[in-house]
Design a protein around this motif. Structure first.
Motif, mmCIF file in Angstrom:
data_model
loop_
_atom_site.group_PDB
_atom_site.id
_atom_site.type_symbol
_atom_site.label_atom_id
_atom_site.label_comp_id
_atom_site.label_asym_id
_atom_site.label_seq_id
_atom_site.Cartn_x
_atom_site.Cartn_y
_atom_site.Cartn_z
ATOM 1 N N ARG A 51 0.840 -1.206 0.000
ATOM 2 C CA ARG A 51 0.000 0.000 0.000
ATOM 3 C C ARG A 51 0.869 1.247 0.000
ATOM 4 O O ARG A 51 0.500 2.274 -0.582
ATOM 5 C CB ARG A 51 -0.964 -0.023 1.194
ATOM 6 C CG ARG A 51 -0.298 0.087 2.553
ATOM 7 C CD ARG A 51 -1.244 -0.310 3.690
ATOM 8 N NE ARG A 51 -2.513 0.373 3.637
ATOM 9 C CZ ARG A 51 -2.754 1.527 4.249
ATOM 10 N NH1 ARG A 51 -1.776 2.134 4.920
ATOM 11 N NH2 ARG A 51 -3.943 2.079 4.186
ATOM 12 N N GLN A 52 2.066 1.167 0.640
ATOM 13 C CA GLN A 52 2.949 2.324 0.679
ATOM 14 C C GLN A 52 3.470 2.667 -0.716
ATOM 15 O O GLN A 52 3.665 3.836 -1.043
ATOM 16 C CB GLN A 52 4.133 2.065 1.626
ATOM 17 C CG GLN A 52 4.951 3.314 1.936
ATOM 18 C CD GLN A 52 4.100 4.415 2.563
ATOM 19 O OE1 GLN A 52 3.355 4.159 3.508
ATOM 20 N NE2 GLN A 52 4.208 5.634 2.036
ATOM 21 N N THR A 53 3.672 1.623 -1.539
ATOM 22 C CA THR A 53 4.102 1.872 -2.922
ATOM 23 C C THR A 53 3.063 2.700 -3.662
ATOM 24 O O THR A 53 3.397 3.638 -4.404
ATOM 25 C CB THR A 53 4.320 0.537 -3.655
ATOM 26 O OG1 THR A 53 5.424 -0.151 -3.061
ATOM 27 C CG2 THR A 53 4.611 0.770 -5.142
ATOM 28 N N ILE A 54 1.788 2.368 -3.468
ATOM 29 C CA ILE A 54 0.721 3.130 -4.131
ATOM 30 C C ILE A 54 0.690 4.559 -3.615
ATOM 31 O O ILE A 54 0.574 5.518 -4.393
ATOM 32 C CB ILE A 54 -0.643 2.444 -3.924
ATOM 33 C CG1 ILE A 54 -0.643 1.081 -4.630
ATOM 34 C CG2 ILE A 54 -1.772 3.321 -4.438
ATOM 35 C CD1 ILE A 54 -1.926 0.297 -4.475
ATOM 36 N N TYR A 55 0.797 4.735 -2.311
ATOM 37 C CA TYR A 55 0.801 6.091 -1.756
ATOM 38 C C TYR A 55 2.006 6.887 -2.257
ATOM 39 O O TYR A 55 1.895 8.083 -2.553
ATOM 40 C CB TYR A 55 0.801 6.044 -0.222
ATOM 41 C CG TYR A 55 -0.547 5.718 0.378
ATOM 42 C CD1 TYR A 55 -1.647 6.527 0.114
ATOM 43 C CD2 TYR A 55 -0.715 4.615 1.208
ATOM 44 C CE1 TYR A 55 -2.897 6.228 0.658
ATOM 45 C CE2 TYR A 55 -1.957 4.313 1.761
ATOM 46 C CZ TYR A 55 -3.040 5.121 1.480
ATOM 47 O OH TYR A 55 -4.267 4.830 2.019
ATOM 48 N N HIS A 57 3.558 6.550 -5.116
ATOM 49 C CA HIS A 57 3.443 6.857 -6.539
ATOM 50 C C HIS A 57 2.261 7.769 -6.861
ATOM 51 O O HIS A 57 2.334 8.569 -7.797
ATOM 52 C CB HIS A 57 3.306 5.564 -7.346
ATOM 53 C CG HIS A 57 4.551 4.744 -7.363
ATOM 54 N ND1 HIS A 57 4.597 3.457 -7.863
ATOM 55 C CD2 HIS A 57 5.811 5.016 -6.932
ATOM 56 C CE1 HIS A 57 5.828 2.985 -7.742
ATOM 57 N NE2 HIS A 57 6.573 3.910 -7.177
ATOM 58 N N HIS A 58 1.168 7.634 -6.093
ATOM 59 C CA HIS A 58 -0.062 8.331 -6.488
ATOM 60 C C HIS A 58 -0.649 9.243 -5.409
ATOM 61 O O HIS A 58 -1.519 10.050 -5.723
ATOM 62 C CB HIS A 58 -1.117 7.305 -6.909
ATOM 63 C CG HIS A 58 -0.695 6.457 -8.063
ATOM 64 N ND1 HIS A 58 -0.632 6.933 -9.362
ATOM 65 C CD2 HIS A 58 -0.276 5.166 -8.120
ATOM 66 C CE1 HIS A 58 -0.210 5.966 -10.161
ATOM 67 N NE2 HIS A 58 0.012 4.894 -9.442
ATOM 68 N N SER A 63 -6.242 10.601 -6.655
ATOM 69 C CA SER A 63 -5.151 10.753 -7.629
ATOM 70 C C SER A 63 -4.926 9.461 -8.402
ATOM 71 O O SER A 63 -4.586 9.493 -9.589
ATOM 72 C CB SER A 63 -3.857 11.170 -6.914
ATOM 73 O OG SER A 63 -4.009 12.424 -6.297
ATOM 74 N N LEU A 64 -5.134 8.330 -7.740
ATOM 75 C CA LEU A 64 -4.985 7.039 -8.415
ATOM 76 C C LEU A 64 -6.056 6.876 -9.488
ATOM 77 O O LEU A 64 -5.763 6.415 -10.601
ATOM 78 C CB LEU A 64 -5.055 5.903 -7.406
ATOM 79 C CG LEU A 64 -4.950 4.476 -7.970
ATOM 80 C CD1 LEU A 64 -3.679 4.299 -8.788
ATOM 81 C CD2 LEU A 64 -5.007 3.448 -6.839
#
Length: 215
Positions: A51-55, A57-58, A63-64
């Motif tokens: 989940r941290q990867t998504i936060y 990046h986006h 924003s995602l």
């Protein structure tokens, strides 16, 4: 002999691979659950990332969703402009050539996976989050209408059509070739080739009744 890599020697996925995986998973989750029902943990699990990867990046879920719309719009546009490049600028049989073009457009650009994703997202979230689709309106339909209008203007200049407003003609052509398919799309049905041909034929004949030259 088959060699397996120890877990600590497996090369990590690159940034681009993670980004694509996240976008694909998010598109599927948003379409299935809706924006309100989707969450970052669900998307991360389906993407196989943290989940941290998504936060990182986006930033956040909104924003995602914007990134999903932008990515799918770009991919759809790539296919759409490939099809527009096959527009019959010098038709031998105007009706038959436009029907074939409409078939190619619907098959490659409207009924494919990305077209379905984009249509579902717009139908389910466009009214609630119009600002997230502002870029889509400019980068998607606006560019397509403009490119198609230029093709119809050339046909009119060559004497094949009688058109005063190519921009309106382009919008109407696209609306007509999807008119018979709209209810099927809303119900999640997959049109058959016969359905696509019938839709294209009906659309082109109606279009030519409005814009065909009357000598």
């Amino acid at each position: 002999m088959t060699h397996t890599m120890a877990p600590d020697t497996i090369p990590p996925r690159g940034h681009r691979a993670k980004r694509i995986s996240t976008i694909e998973a998010a598109a599927g989750v948003f379409c299935r659950e809706g924006f309100a029902g989707a969450n970052i943990d669900m998307i991360a699990a389906e993407a196989g990332v943290s989940r941290q990867t998504i936060y990182n990046h986006h930033g956040d879920k909104e924003s995602l969703l914007a990134a999903v719309v932008a990515e799918i719009t770009e991919r759809c546009n790539a296919r759409i402009f490939e099809v527009i490049a096959t527009f019959p600028d010098h038709p031998q049989d105007l009706e038959a050539d436009l029907i074939a073009f409409a078939m190619r457009f619907n098959t490659s650009c409207i009924c494919d996976r990305d077209g379905k994703f984009l249509r579902r997202l717009i139908q389910s979230e466009g009214e609630r989050h119009p600002h997230l689709f502002a870029a889509w309106r400019e980068d998607g339909p606006a560019r397509v209408w403009s490119a198609l209008a230029a093709r119809f203007a050339r046909l009119a200049h060559s004497g094949f059509l009688d058109i005063d407003d190519p921009d309106a003609a382009a919008r109407q052509f696209l609306a007509l070739i999807n008119a018979d398919l709209h209810v099927r799309f809303m119900l999640g049905d997959q049109p058959s080739e016969a359905d696509l041909r019938s839709s294209a034929t009906n659309a082109v004949r109606m279009f030519l009744r409005a814009y065909g030259r009357r000598d």
